[in-house]
Design a protein around this motif. Structure first.
Motif, PDB file in Angstrom:
ATOM      1  N   SER A 167       0.861  -1.179   0.000  1.00 30.45           N
ATOM      2  CA  SER A 167       0.000   0.000   0.000  1.00 30.45           C
ATOM      3  C   SER A 167       0.897   1.229   0.000  1.00 30.45           C
ATOM      4  N   THR A 168       0.310   2.390  -0.221  1.00 25.63           N
ATOM      5  CA  THR A 168       1.115   3.611  -0.162  1.00 25.63           C
ATOM      6  C   THR A 168       1.619   3.862   1.253  1.00 25.63           C
ATOM      7  N   ALA A 169       0.960   3.285   2.258  1.00 23.14           N
ATOM      8  CA  ALA A 169       1.382   3.483   3.643  1.00 23.14           C
ATOM      9  C   ALA A 169       2.695   2.760   3.955  1.00 23.14           C
ATOM     10  N   ASN A 170       2.947   1.624   3.290  1.00 21.07           N
ATOM     11  CA  ASN A 170       4.204   0.912   3.568  1.00 21.07           C
ATOM     12  C   ASN A 170       5.179   0.955   2.390  1.00 21.07           C
TER      13      ASN A 170
END
Length: 263
Positions: free
Chosen positions: A96-99
């Motif tokens: 995801s863009t978060a990781n």
């Protein structure tokens, strides 16, 4: 499918970048391996918002920073991208863009590059200097150039080669010899003329990583030598410990006037 870059991780483990699929795929090459079966490989899918994927402008390069166990990748263009992610604990994995970290904002600061075609992290090349060991080489096919960038996306050095038609891949060995491959079927070797250290070093106000920092002329630092650290500065002309510099209790620090030749 449409593999564009390869990197050795450790032992028998390797990874390739698949351009159109937007995937990084991991597999093992043993001493008796003569083919790799895709269904046995482990893949990591890049986030959709960092694409689009599926076209001939996807992942072009891959490298690895063993000290922090991170994979770095570049996307060719439309838009250009420079990303990193920590090695997953299990596969298959969809990021995801978060990781996924955007290491440099390439649309805002593309280093004058029209595209990105390859990369190499200097932490893979046995770089013992705590500063240059965090740097990355970024290659451009269309701009026919290579830049060295630091962890904060500052350009450190540049090599231009207008005579190379289509540079597509780059790596460097532990002696600083640079290897570039280009289409169609050409292989270039750049050998350093000396192992001279940088003329000047500026070491900022963050905890300074362990090691010896060597400059031919000057070292200026506002950094912190944290408890337990062991750090040495060596400069040919002078060392300036500027406002904010500190050596904490239970830390070892030394400064020496010594040029790159050890004089």
């Amino acid at each position: 499918e449409d593999t564009e870059g390869i990197v050795h991780i450790s032992g028998t483990r390797y990874a390739v970048a698949e351009e159109r699929r937007g995937k990084v795929t991991f597999f093992d090459i043993l001493s008796n391996t003569n083919k790799v079966k895709y269904s046995n490989a482990d893949d990591v899918e890049m986030p959709d918002p960092l694409g689009p994927w599926g076209a001939n402008v996807g992942l072009e390069g891959i490298t690895y920073y063993p000290l922090v166990n991170k994979i770095y990748t570049v996307k060719e263009k439309s838009p250009k991208g420079y990303y990193s992610f920590t090695m997953p604990n299990s596969f298959p994995a969809t990021l995801s863009t978060a990781n996924t970290d955007i290491v440099c904002d390439m649309p805002q600061n593309p280093f004058g590059f029209s595209d990105l075609s390859g990369m190499h992290h200097l932490g893979l090349s046995g770089a013992s200097d705590p500063t240059t060991g965090t740097h990355t080489l970024l290659l451009s096919h269309e701009s026919r150039a290579l830049v060295e960038v630091d962890a904060n996306c500052n350009e450190i050095s540049r090599l231009s080669f207008p005579y190379i038609n289509q540079p597509e891949g780059v790596t460097m060995d532990n002696n600083g010899t640079l290897y570039i491959v280009s289409e169609p079927n050409l292989f270039y070797i750049f050998t350093p003329t000396s192992s001279c250290c940088p003329a000047n070093l500026s070491i900022p106000d963050v905890p300074i990583a362990d090691g010896t920092y060597h400059a031919d002329e000057t070292i200026i630092s506002t950094g912190e030598v944290a408890p337990g650290a062991n750090i040495e500065f060596k400069a040919g002309d002078f060392i300036m410990l500027d406002e904010g510099f500190s050596v904490e209790l239970q830390a070892d620090f030394a400064g020496k006037i010594e040029d790159c030749g050890g004089n």
